[in-house]
Every structure is written in C-alpha cells, then in structure tokens.
Design an enzyme around this catalytic site. Structure first.
Site, mmCIF file in Angstrom:
data_model
loop_
_atom_site.group_PDB
_atom_site.id
_atom_site.type_symbol
_atom_site.label_atom_id
_atom_site.label_comp_id
_atom_site.label_asym_id
_atom_site.label_seq_id
_atom_site.Cartn_x
_atom_site.Cartn_y
_atom_site.Cartn_z
ATOM 1 N N ASN A 193 1.013 -1.348 -0.069
ATOM 2 C CA ASN A 193 -0.145 0.042 -0.139
ATOM 3 C C ASN A 193 0.881 1.177 0.014
ATOM 4 O O ASN A 193 0.479 2.143 -0.656
ATOM 5 C CB ASN A 193 -0.816 -0.089 1.352
ATOM 6 C CG ASN A 193 -0.353 0.125 2.337
ATOM 7 O OD1 ASN A 193 0.701 -0.495 2.690
ATOM 8 N ND2 ASN A 193 -0.982 0.640 3.671
ATOM 9 N N GLU B 195 3.053 -5.189 12.231
ATOM 10 C CA GLU B 195 2.108 -4.309 12.132
ATOM 11 C C GLU B 195 1.093 -4.597 11.092
ATOM 12 O O GLU B 195 1.249 -4.886 9.998
ATOM 13 C CB GLU B 195 3.204 -2.852 11.617
ATOM 14 C CG GLU B 195 4.095 -2.397 12.416
ATOM 15 C CD GLU B 195 3.703 -1.724 13.535
ATOM 16 O OE1 GLU B 195 2.731 -1.621 13.690
ATOM 17 O OE2 GLU B 195 4.433 -1.783 14.404
ATOM 18 N N CYS C 73 -3.363 1.636 6.500
ATOM 19 C CA CYS C 73 -3.807 0.889 7.401
ATOM 20 C C CYS C 73 -4.347 1.760 8.514
ATOM 21 O O CYS C 73 -5.079 1.440 9.242
ATOM 22 C CB CYS C 73 -2.548 0.317 8.174
ATOM 23 S SG CYS C 73 -1.175 1.279 8.548
ATOM 24 N N GLU D 65 6.844 0.155 16.618
ATOM 25 C CA GLU D 65 7.792 0.721 15.893
ATOM 26 C C GLU D 65 8.056 1.926 16.015
ATOM 27 O O GLU D 65 7.228 2.666 16.893
ATOM 28 C CB GLU D 65 7.916 0.072 14.410
ATOM 29 C CG GLU D 65 7.798 -1.247 14.312
ATOM 30 C CD GLU D 65 7.765 -1.583 12.798
ATOM 31 O OE1 GLU D 65 7.444 -1.047 11.695
ATOM 32 O OE2 GLU D 65 8.083 -2.913 12.581
HETATM 33 P P1 NAP Z 1 0.120 -9.193 2.924
HETATM 34 O O1 NAP Z 1 -0.579 -10.171 1.960
HETATM 35 O O2 NAP Z 1 0.078 -9.958 4.503
HETATM 36 O O3 NAP Z 1 1.742 -9.100 2.447
HETATM 37 C C1 NAP Z 1 2.385 -8.328 3.238
HETATM 38 C C2 NAP Z 1 3.930 -8.749 2.815
HETATM 39 O O4 NAP Z 1 4.163 -10.154 3.269
HETATM 40 C C3 NAP Z 1 4.196 -9.093 1.430
HETATM 41 O O5 NAP Z 1 5.383 -8.599 0.917
HETATM 42 C C4 NAP Z 1 3.793 -10.495 0.929
HETATM 43 O O6 NAP Z 1 4.686 -10.820 -0.146
HETATM 44 C C5 NAP Z 1 4.566 -11.062 2.103
HETATM 45 N N1 NAP Z 1 3.975 -12.217 2.661
HETATM 46 C C6 NAP Z 1 2.961 -12.894 2.095
HETATM 47 N N2 NAP Z 1 2.983 -14.266 2.615
HETATM 48 C C7 NAP Z 1 3.900 -14.466 3.564
HETATM 49 C C8 NAP Z 1 4.383 -15.562 4.134
HETATM 50 N N3 NAP Z 1 3.761 -16.757 4.194
HETATM 51 N N4 NAP Z 1 5.655 -15.303 5.001
HETATM 52 C C9 NAP Z 1 6.415 -14.067 4.840
HETATM 53 N N5 NAP Z 1 5.928 -13.356 3.942
HETATM 54 C C10 NAP Z 1 4.630 -13.342 3.365
HETATM 55 O O7 NAP Z 1 -0.599 -7.688 2.960
HETATM 56 P P2 NAP Z 1 -0.814 -6.825 2.048
HETATM 57 O O8 NAP Z 1 -2.113 -7.220 1.274
HETATM 58 O O9 NAP Z 1 0.329 -6.438 1.242
HETATM 59 O O10 NAP Z 1 -0.973 -5.416 2.497
HETATM 60 C C11 NAP Z 1 -2.181 -4.961 3.027
HETATM 61 C C12 NAP Z 1 -2.477 -5.438 4.720
HETATM 62 O O11 NAP Z 1 -1.234 -4.710 5.462
HETATM 63 C C13 NAP Z 1 -3.580 -4.744 5.349
HETATM 64 O O12 NAP Z 1 -4.078 -5.641 6.083
HETATM 65 C C14 NAP Z 1 -3.032 -3.645 5.859
HETATM 66 O O13 NAP Z 1 -3.940 -3.243 7.191
HETATM 67 C C15 NAP Z 1 -1.731 -3.914 6.518
HETATM 68 N N6 NAP Z 1 -0.943 -2.891 6.956
HETATM 69 C C16 NAP Z 1 -0.652 -2.634 8.044
HETATM 70 C C17 NAP Z 1 0.155 -1.517 8.166
HETATM 71 C C18 NAP Z 1 0.432 -1.022 9.924
HETATM 72 O O14 NAP Z 1 1.382 -0.472 9.878
HETATM 73 N N7 NAP Z 1 -0.326 -1.754 10.913
HETATM 74 C C19 NAP Z 1 0.701 -0.672 7.408
HETATM 75 C C20 NAP Z 1 0.262 -0.970 6.167
HETATM 76 C C21 NAP Z 1 -0.633 -2.151 5.865
HETATM 77 P P3 NAP Z 1 3.757 -10.823 -1.592
HETATM 78 O O15 NAP Z 1 2.589 -9.754 -1.576
HETATM 79 O O16 NAP Z 1 4.648 -10.547 -2.413
HETATM 80 O O17 NAP Z 1 3.120 -12.038 -1.748
#
Ligand code: NAP
Ligand code: MG
Length: 498
Positions: A166, A264, A298, A478
């Site tokens: 994002n 996070e 987020c 963080e």
């Molecule tokens: P995601 O699907 O969980 O992916 C996040 C990262 O983890 C990506 O680089 C992804 O790789 C990787 N990943 C996926 N499966 C994994 C595994 N089994 N082991 C290790 N790494 C793995 O999240 P997203 O869809 O990219 O992002 C949206 C989410 O992020 C939302 O839920 C949002 O709320 C959250 N977010 C939270 C914050 C915060 O600060 N709390 C900030 C921003 C976003 P690939 O995508 O390359 O498969």
C-alpha cells in the site's frame, strides 16, 4: 461524479517496461533460476515492470552476504553508519520525481500522494533514524554506592524486513532505516505486487556506497521469499507489515525459533464525531482519512461514529464532499483517488460492498466502478468512494478490514456507547476523536484500545512516537526509541563499587 482531465498528465510511454533486479552482496542480480514475475500498472491493467521471481536459494545467498557484512557494519562508528543513511536519503530526494512516478504507476496511488508525502517520507525515514541513533540515550542505574549498572545495546545480526503494497517505499524504508542505523544488516522483501521503487532503492544504495551485503533486497512471492526469510536460522529478527492472516503465519514459524518479531497488521479504525465537533474544521480530515490512497492505508478510518444529534447534518456535508471527489488517472493532478492496487483487490472490495447490501446496509454514495474514465484507464481497476449507512455494529462489514474506499457511518447516543463501539472489533490500530471539549477527548482517549488516538486531526505523525497496534492489529511498537530497542539486544553490565 467522475471527471478526469487529460491536461497536466506527465507523458507515459505505454511500451516501456522497467526491469527490476535483486540487490545481493552489493550487486544487481537476477533470480538464480532465471524466473521473472510481472508487475501490473493498476491504472491500465497492463504489465509495466518485471521483477526476479526469486526462490529460497536467492534468500539464502542474501542472508549469507548479510551475515558476512555484519561484523564490519556493526563495528563502524555510529556517525559513519548515519552518514551512509544520510547519503541514501539525499539520493532519494534527488530522485524524488522518478520514484514518485514509478510508485504511482506501480501502485495506482495519485502522483501527488507519492510526490508530496510518500517519497519524501522515505528519505526522512533514513534521516530520522540516522539522527535518532546518534542521539540515543544510554541507561545507567545506580545502587546507592554499592554498584552501577549500565546497559549495552548491540545489534542483533541480520534483520528480515517484509513490507506490503500500500505504501511501498515508505514502509520498506521505515523498516530498513532503523535496522541499518542500529548496526544490523538487512534482507528485505517488498511486496511482489509493488516491487518497482525497491528496485530503484537498490540502485541508490549502490550509488550511496553502502558496503556490499549490508542491504539486500530479494523480490518474489511471500509464500517463497517471505517464508524463507522468516524461517531462515540466520535471521533472528523479523519486522513485518501486512495482513493479520500472514502475521499469524509468521508468528507460528518464528515463535518456536525464539525470533524477535514485530508485526504491524490490519485495522478497522473508528472516527468518533462528538456532538460539539467543529464539522467545518474536521471535514477535510474525515474525507482524507476515509479515502486517501483509495482507503489503502492501515490508518484510514473506516467506521465513522457520529453523535445522533449531528448525524443528519454530518451526512449532508460529508456526502456532498465525497460526491465531489474525482476518481481518475493517478498521474493526473485532477484526480483525488487513483486506481485500486490490483484486480484481485478490486474484486475483494466489490464483494464487501455486496456483503454490506446483503447485511441490510444502504449505499449512500459510490458502490460501483466509475462510469467515465479516460481511454488510457479503460482496463484499469477503479472504484468510487463509497459510504454505507444503517449497518449494525456486529455485522461483518463493520468488523472486517476492507482496505479500500469504503466507509460505514453509524450513529450513537452516549460517549460510553461511542467508546464501546470503537473498541468492539478485533483490531486496535488507530482512532480519531473530533470534539471541542478537550477534557472529554482526553477521557475518551484513555479508554480507546488502540495504538494511536488522534484528537482533532488525522495522520499527524511524529517519528519519535511509538507506532503499532493492539489486539489483531499487531505485536510490538516501531518508531523512535521503540525501533532502536527492537533491533538491539541489551546486556546489563553490573560493576561492584565496594
Ligand atoms: P500481506 O498479503 O500480508 O503481505 C505483506 C507482505 O508479506 C508482502 O510482502 C507479502 O508478499 C508477504 N508475505 C505473504 N505471505 C507471506 C508468508 N507466508 N511469509 C512471509 N511473508 C509473506 O499484506 P498486503 O495485502 O500486502 O497489505 C495489506 C495489509 O497490510 C492490510 O491488512 C493492512 O492493514 C496492512 N498494513 C498494516 C500497516 C500497519 O502499520 N499496521 C501498514 C500498512 C498495511 P507478496 O505480496 O509478495 O506475496
Ligand atoms: Mg504493480
């Protein structure tokens, strides 16, 4: 209403494809098995970049390089490490326009969001932690003339940094910067959905003269590259930003290995509008907190809780403002919202809007893909800013993270009810309170189960403050000293004075 103007759109060469490489041991390399993945421009639906589709062996090479680089990097005087980070920050600044354009094309965010907020923040992440580590306080505990304790904090080794799609460069650097500043070396994995600016960061790290192996960036799928980073025995520290589901999986792997992890995760953030709120002053914030970056932040508010005495007035003003937002080409200065990051994510958002209707919600505006888009964007992934009314607190639409331009508005009668509703979700990342009664705001803030409470503002971020979530929104904090502590291991040294 959707209008998109072609004027002012930077020239785009639709044929151009960017090639992204891994950064391993100071060199730009392809995946060992030669595979490539494709990154889509969500505004057009077309491939705009290719990245190395790496595997476990690529991660292993990167970890070996990071292990080898660790003694020299951690042994550098702090000011020399910080000087490296400041050089990198300067290079991000001088490449701002190139990075911002690439981020917009890769992710779908508006060029303005990338240029004015995200790329400058990536540079400030490096600059901030370069300064924070130089100014870090030391801890000394005296025992009445009997002994003195002081605490040494040493870097932990190789840090795995895994970030989402994002805010690609903004969040990747938010992890890399404190890890490097404290003397760790890094193996980072950006989201495969948005790998482009991390590709440029790799080039800039070389240009900044970062010693080989200090920063490694490996592209590829989460289930292979991410998973291997998390399970690698030589990566004792993992910082992850992403979904709660993947965060849970990471805990399951890292927990039994006694790794230190920071998670996070997702949010379902409430925005509380009290009966005495200054709506004129608050409305800009509430519109932004609902729809900035297409709601793909987020910290975006997704549940607006309005005191019933102001609900009708709130809806009049809010809906008028939301209907005025323009969804369009992310590269156009006329667009308020750009594209949704992927077709898959657009379909997820659409399915939640259908669910909201099935659960009895009324779509007050939006709810569909835009009807008018410029020709260039006709195959892109766009969604109108959407406001849903009339849903009960317990329904899935009000409980689950949608992560798109969809907000639900509910009324409340008492402040106790507002706080209960605010807290009554599995998440606890952020909350906004709008009121002129600051004593009440403080009382409410102290009862909100969230890592951040903003009073009469949104997204005001001081990088020194603890950042993170309660409950399913994460583990750990963080930012500022919390980040410096996370990436270091303390040793208490006790000196006998008697
Ligand atoms: P995601 O699907 O969980 O992916 C996040 C990262 O983890 C990506 O680089 C992804 O790789 C990787 N990943 C996926 N499966 C994994 C595994 N089994 N082991 C290790 N790494 C793995 O999240 P997203 O869809 O990219 O992002 C949206 C989410 O992020 C939302 O839920 C949002 O709320 C959250 N977010 C939270 C914050 C915060 O600060 N709390 C900030 C921003 C976003 P690939 O995508 O390359 O498969
Ligand atoms: Mg992309």
């Amino acid at each position: 209403m959707t209008t998109v103007l072609e004027d002012g759109i930077p020239e785009v060469n639709e044929q151009e494809t960017t090639t992204i490489r891994n950064l391993v041991n100071g060199g730009l390399v392809d995946a060992i098995d030669g595979g490539w993945g494709e990154s889509i421009n969500p505004a057009t639906g077309r491939v705009h970049a290719r990245y190395p589709e790496s595997g476990a062996e690529d991660v292993d090479r990167a970890v070996s390089a990071a292990v080898e680089a660790f003694p020299n990097w951690s042994g550098l005087p702090v000011r020399e490490r910080s000087a490296h980070l400041r050089r990198l920050a300067d290079l991000i600044d001088s490449n701002r326009d190139r990075l911002a354009r690439l981020e917009s094309i890769d992710q779908g965010k508006t060029l303005a969001q990338a240029t004015d907020i995200e790329i400058p923040r990536a540079a400030s992440n490096f600059r901030f932690f370069a300064g924070a580590v130089e100014g870090a306080p030391s801890e000394l505990h005296q025992m009445d003339g009997q002994a003195i304790n002081y605490t040494l904090r040493r870097p932990r080794g190789v840090a795995g940094c895994i970030s989402p799609w994002n805010l690609p460069l903004y969040l990747l650097t938010w992890k890399i910067a404190p890890a490097l500043a404290t003397g760790n070396t890094v193996v980072a994995k950006p989201s495969e959905v948005t790998p482009a600016t991390a590709g440029v960061l790799a080039e800039l790290a070389i240009e900044a003269g970062l010693p080989p192996g200090v920063l490694n960036i490996v592209h590829g799928a989460g289930s292979t590259v991410g998973q291997r980073i998390v399970e690698h025995p030589d990566v004792p520290t993992v910082t992850f930003t992403g979904s709660t589901a993947v965060g849970r999986r990471i805990s399951e792997v890292a927990g039994p290995m006694f790794k230190r992890i920071s998670l996070e995760l997702g949010g379902k953030n409430p925005v509380i509008v009290c009966e005495d709120a200054d709506l004129d002053a608050a409305m800009d914030d509430i519109v932004r907190s609902s729809f900035a970056n297409q709601g793909e932040i987020c910290l975006c508010g997704s549940r607006i809780l309005v005191h019933r005495s102001r609900l009708a007035e709130f809806m009049d003003i809010f809906l008028q403002r939301v209907r005025g937002l323009r969804v369009g080409d992310p590269l156009s200065p006329e667009s308020d919202l750009g594209a949704i990051v992927s077709r898959e994510h657009l379909e997820k958002i659409e399915s939640y809007v259908q669910l909201a209707v099935d659960e009895g919600g009324k779509i007050a505006c939006g709810g569909t893909r835009p009807s008018a888009l410029p020709e260039r964007c006709s195959d892109g992934f766009f969604f109108e800013p959407t406001v849903v009314l009339g849903l009960p607190q317990a329904c899935r639409t009000n409980q689950e993270e949608i992560f798109g331009p969809v907000v639900s508005v509910q009324g409340y009668d008492t402040h106790a009810e507002a706080v209960t509703k605010a807290n009554d979700v599995p998440y606890g990342l952020a909350c906004c309170i709008y009121t002129r009664d600051l004593a009440r705001a403080h009382r409410m803030a102290a009862r909100i189960d969230a890592g951040i409470v903003w009073i009469n503002c949104w997204m005001v971020r001081d990088l020194r403050t603890p950042f993170g979530g309660w409950k399913s929104s994460g583990v750990g904090r963080e930012g500022g000293q919390d980040a410096l502590r996370f990436f270091t291991e303390p040793t208490n040294v006790c000196l006998n004075l008697e």
